[in-house]
Scaffold this active site. Structure first.
Site, PDB file in Angstrom:
ATOM      1  N   TYR A 139      26.289 -34.779 -32.831  1.00 52.54           N
ATOM      2  CA  TYR A 139      26.459 -34.641 -34.424  1.00 52.54           C
ATOM      3  C   TYR A 139      25.019 -34.489 -34.838  1.00 52.54           C
ATOM      4  CZ  TYR A 139      31.440 -35.742 -35.400  1.00 52.54           C
ATOM      5  OH  TYR A 139      32.755 -35.781 -35.635  1.00 52.54           O
ATOM      6  N   HIS A 285      39.023 -28.672 -34.211  1.00 55.67           N
ATOM      7  CA  HIS A 285      38.955 -30.057 -33.972  1.00 55.67           C
ATOM      8  C   HIS A 285      40.309 -30.669 -33.990  1.00 55.67           C
ATOM      9  CE1 HIS A 285      35.499 -32.823 -34.851  1.00 55.67           C
ATOM     10  NE2 HIS A 285      36.276 -33.847 -34.948  1.00 55.67           N
ATOM     11  N   ARG A 288      42.316 -31.601 -37.528  1.00 61.32           N
ATOM     12  CA  ARG A 288      41.749 -32.728 -38.239  1.00 61.32           C
ATOM     13  C   ARG A 288      40.880 -32.397 -39.418  1.00 61.32           C
ATOM     14  NH1 ARG A 288      42.386 -37.149 -35.337  1.00 61.32           N
ATOM     15  NH2 ARG A 288      40.593 -38.613 -35.888  1.00 61.32           N
TER      16      ARG A 288
HETATM   17  C1  LIG Z   1      40.717 -39.231 -32.601  1.00 59.60           C
HETATM   18  C2  LIG Z   1      39.766 -38.050 -32.412  1.00 59.60           C
HETATM   19  C3  LIG Z   1      38.448 -38.029 -32.560  1.00 59.60           C
HETATM   20  C4  LIG Z   1      37.377 -36.892 -32.318  1.00 59.60           C
HETATM   21  N1  LIG Z   1      36.372 -37.079 -32.607  1.00 59.60           N
HETATM   22  C5  LIG Z   1      35.394 -36.374 -32.199  1.00 59.60           C
HETATM   23  C6  LIG Z   1      33.974 -36.403 -32.157  1.00 59.60           C
HETATM   24  O1  LIG Z   1      33.546 -37.628 -32.447  1.00 59.60           O
HETATM   25  N2  LIG Z   1      33.349 -35.171 -31.868  1.00 59.60           N
HETATM   26  C7  LIG Z   1      33.858 -34.059 -31.618  1.00 59.60           C
HETATM   27  O2  LIG Z   1      33.060 -32.891 -31.391  1.00 59.60           O
HETATM   28  N3  LIG Z   1      35.241 -33.704 -31.382  1.00 59.60           N
HETATM   29  C8  LIG Z   1      35.998 -34.928 -31.826  1.00 59.60           C
HETATM   30  N4  LIG Z   1      37.324 -34.637 -31.890  1.00 59.60           N
HETATM   31  C9  LIG Z   1      38.051 -33.480 -31.838  1.00 59.60           C
HETATM   32  C10 LIG Z   1      37.801 -33.256 -30.075  1.00 59.60           C
HETATM   33  O3  LIG Z   1      36.698 -32.870 -29.364  1.00 59.60           O
HETATM   34  C11 LIG Z   1      38.882 -31.927 -29.929  1.00 59.60           C
HETATM   35  O4  LIG Z   1      38.293 -30.883 -30.375  1.00 59.60           O
HETATM   36  C12 LIG Z   1      40.453 -32.188 -30.222  1.00 59.60           C
HETATM   37  O5  LIG Z   1      40.680 -33.306 -29.788  1.00 59.60           O
HETATM   38  C13 LIG Z   1      41.280 -31.046 -29.596  1.00 59.60           C
HETATM   39  O6  LIG Z   1      42.526 -30.963 -29.917  1.00 59.60           O
HETATM   40  P1  LIG Z   1      43.686 -31.757 -29.107  1.00 59.60           P
HETATM   41  O7  LIG Z   1      43.558 -33.337 -29.546  1.00 59.60           O
HETATM   42  O8  LIG Z   1      44.941 -31.302 -29.613  1.00 59.60           O
HETATM   43  O9  LIG Z   1      43.544 -31.546 -27.596  1.00 59.60           O
HETATM   44  C14 LIG Z   1      38.150 -35.999 -31.997  1.00 59.60           C
HETATM   45  C15 LIG Z   1      39.584 -35.625 -32.032  1.00 59.60           C
HETATM   46  C16 LIG Z   1      40.351 -36.737 -32.164  1.00 59.60           C
HETATM   47  C17 LIG Z   1      41.873 -36.511 -31.899  1.00 59.60           C
END
Ligand SMILES: Cc1cc2nc3c(=O)[nH]c(=O)nc-3n(C[C@H](O)[C@H](O)[C@H](O)COP(=O)(O)O)c2cc1C
Length: 387
Positions: A139, A285, A288
């Site tokens: 980040y 993401h 999200r």
């Molecule tokens: C609870 C949660 C926290 C996440 N935190 C981060 C993070 O800190 N950094 C990041 O690059 N992506 C983060 N992501 C995104 C994940 O790296 C990834 O892109 C995403 O989970 C992919 O989708 P999927 O959960 O359907 O496999 C997060 C995802 C979730 C579900």
């Protein structure tokens, strides 16, 4: 245990959905909803999982039975499967020591593990558990001195790949997290405490391991911050937007492979190529951030077609099974990542969760390869049903 772990999973949980259901029973609701939920009305979250399943594969039954192999070369390393563990923040909140459990399992199974800047395990610990194989997701800090310090720690820890995140210019609007008071940082409301009391195993393990902390960020955090000030501090620590001017100096600083995560358009993919990056992860993401956005499988196809021979194109978001990995590779990705699937595994089965989930996905993917007659993971595009 070294690489090349035996592939064995618990037959009570033969799907990611089984792990999700068990995770839901085992962890407090605020932690489950943080993991499981998407932004706004969760349209993008749902599209990710449903549209990937529109991709169809054709079997070639009359091929001579090939010896199919999951082994996949990526950035000069031969991994044992074409999937890895995506970076997830606050992992220890969902299950104590989840980052360490998943890092160790990834190492033993010889697949990549990406550590998030904002998770509950330090760069140095992840590197120790994976003998220098863990990737690190940055980040972008507001201050260049902090950026340089984190990058030199990742370099000293021998991380082979640095992942820059570009899809969080603002925090996603996630109604469930807002209701639960689970913004950055988590708030301990009466409601949250009641939920904890209903999950004794989670509470016991959390007591044993201590309250989760942002381990990588500790050196930059003032001591004894209360929760309110911690939130303000985190907001100040990161500059969220990731324009080209911020990426170019990191390209100069970082000696290893550099990957941009969160690419969702051909325009950004082209810029990544021009900036001299080694790879991109097409990602939204996990649904999200932008509810009105496309599911990732759609831009993946376009991006892979246009830039697949200029940059390593990978994808995450919505993958929940071996067949989903196969669909994604057939659509043009060289490699795939999953966030929730592995976290459901860790929350459902604790210490066994990483090993179980990786073994399950390897078994499912191997079955697809045998079924359609696909020999190497790079051959999957030959099995795509054209539309
Ligand atoms: C609870 C949660 C926290 C996440 N935190 C981060 C993070 O800190 N950094 C990041 O690059 N992506 C983060 N992501 C995104 C994940 O790296 C990834 O892109 C995403 O989970 C992919 O989708 P999927 O959960 O359907 O496999 C997060 C995802 C979730 C579900």
């Amino acid at each position: 245990m070294r690489n090349g772990k035996e592939i064995k999973f618990n037959s009570k949980y033969p799907s990611i959905e089984d792990l999700r259901n068990r995770a839901k029973q085992r962890i407090p609701r605020f932690a489950f909803e943080y993991l499981d939920g998407g932004c706004n009305e969760e349209v993008n979250l749902l599209k990710n999982t449903s549209e990937i399943r529109d991709v169809e594969l054709k079997p070639k039954y009359l091929n001579a039975g090939p010896e199919s192999s999951l082994k996949t070369e990526l950035f000069g390393h031969e991994y044992d499967a074409p999937f890895g563990i995506a970076p997830v923040g606050l992992q220890g909140l969902m299950w104590p020591n989840a980052s360490q459990i998943l890092a160790k399992a990834a190492f033993e199974h010889n697949i990549p593990f990406i550590l998030s800047t904002v998770t509950t395990c330090s760069i140095e610990k992840a590197s120790e558990l994976t003998e220098g194989r863990a990737w690190f997701q940055l980040y972008h800090p507001s201050e260049n001195s902090v950026r340089d310090d984190i990058i030199s720690r990742a370099q000293a820890a021998e991380c082979p790949v640095l992942v820059l995140l570009c899809d969080v210019p603002t925090f996603g609007f996630r109604p469930k997290e807002i209701k639960n008071g689970l913004s950055m940082p988590p708030k301990m409301t009466v409601n949250n405490i009641l939920q904890i009391l209903g999950k004794p195993r989670w509470a016991f393990e959390t007591l044993m391991h201590g309250q989760p902390n942002f381990e990588t960020l500790k050196p930059y955090m003032p001591k004894n911050l209360n929760l309110k000030h911690l939130g303000l501090f985190m907001d100040k620590l990161f500059s969220k937007r990731m324009p080209e001017e911020k990426i170019a100096p990191i390209r100069d600083l970082w000696k290893g492979k550099l990957v941009l995560k969160g690419v969702a358009t051909e325009e950004d993919a082209e810029r990544a190529v021009k900036l001299g990056l080694d790879g991109i992860i097409v990602s939204n993401h996990g649904g999200r951030q932008l509810d009105a956005g496309e599911s990732t499988i759609k831009p993946l196809t376009r991006i892979a077609e246009k830039y697949g021979d200029q940059i390593t194109v990978m994808m995450d978001s919505g993958i929940r099974s071996g067949p989903d990995v196969a669909r994604t590779l057939a659509s043009g990705a060289k490699f795939t990542f999953m966030g929730r699937s592995f976290m459901y595994g860790a929350a459902a089965l604790g210490r066994q969760g990483g090993d179980h989930t990786i073994s399950l996905l390897k078994t499912q993917l191997q079955q697809v390869m045998h079924q359609i007659g696909c020999e190497r993971t790079s051959d999957f595009p030959d099995y795509l049903v054209d539309r």
